[in-house]
Design a protein around this motif. Structure first.
Motif, mmCIF file in Angstrom:
data_model
loop_
_atom_site.group_PDB
_atom_site.id
_atom_site.type_symbol
_atom_site.label_atom_id
_atom_site.label_comp_id
_atom_site.label_asym_id
_atom_site.label_seq_id
_atom_site.Cartn_x
_atom_site.Cartn_y
_atom_site.Cartn_z
ATOM 1 N N MET A 43 85.583 3.938 59.749
ATOM 2 C CA MET A 43 85.422 5.290 60.247
ATOM 3 C C MET A 43 85.867 5.329 61.718
ATOM 4 N N PRO A 44 86.679 6.304 62.112
ATOM 5 C CA PRO A 44 87.167 6.345 63.491
ATOM 6 C C PRO A 44 86.068 6.734 64.475
ATOM 7 N N LYS A 45 86.282 6.334 65.727
ATOM 8 C CA LYS A 45 85.337 6.690 66.781
ATOM 9 C C LYS A 45 85.422 8.182 67.057
ATOM 10 N N GLN A 46 84.284 8.754 67.484
ATOM 11 C CA GLN A 46 84.278 10.160 67.855
ATOM 12 C C GLN A 46 84.809 10.300 69.270
ATOM 13 N N LYS A 47 85.727 11.226 69.456
ATOM 14 C CA LYS A 47 86.324 11.424 70.778
ATOM 15 C C LYS A 47 85.506 12.407 71.600
#
Length: 65
Positions: A1-5
């Motif tokens: 899951m990608p990091k939240q920006k």
């Protein structure tokens, strides 16, 4: 899951304090000062803390790192 920006627009306008509060500059400080009293102008300098808890939750999500 990608990091939240972090929302960059929010990061430029708001800062999170050590205790988790959010501070920002005051509105109504860019022009038309002749319609404001000296007391109003003086009190609009600097920063202020956000009050509403419902708004704070939203802005904390935008400012996550």
């Amino acid at each position: 899951m990608p990091k939240q920006k972090t929302n960059r627009a929010a990061a430029k306008r708001f800062k999170v304090t050590a205790k988790g509060g959010i501070k920002s500059a005051n509105a109504y400080t860019s022009h038309r000062f002749h319609g404001k009293t000296k007391k109003q102008r003086r009190q609009l300098r600097g920063t202020s803390m956000m009050e509403s808890t419902t708004i704070l939750k939203t802005y904390r999500q935008l400012l996550q790192k």
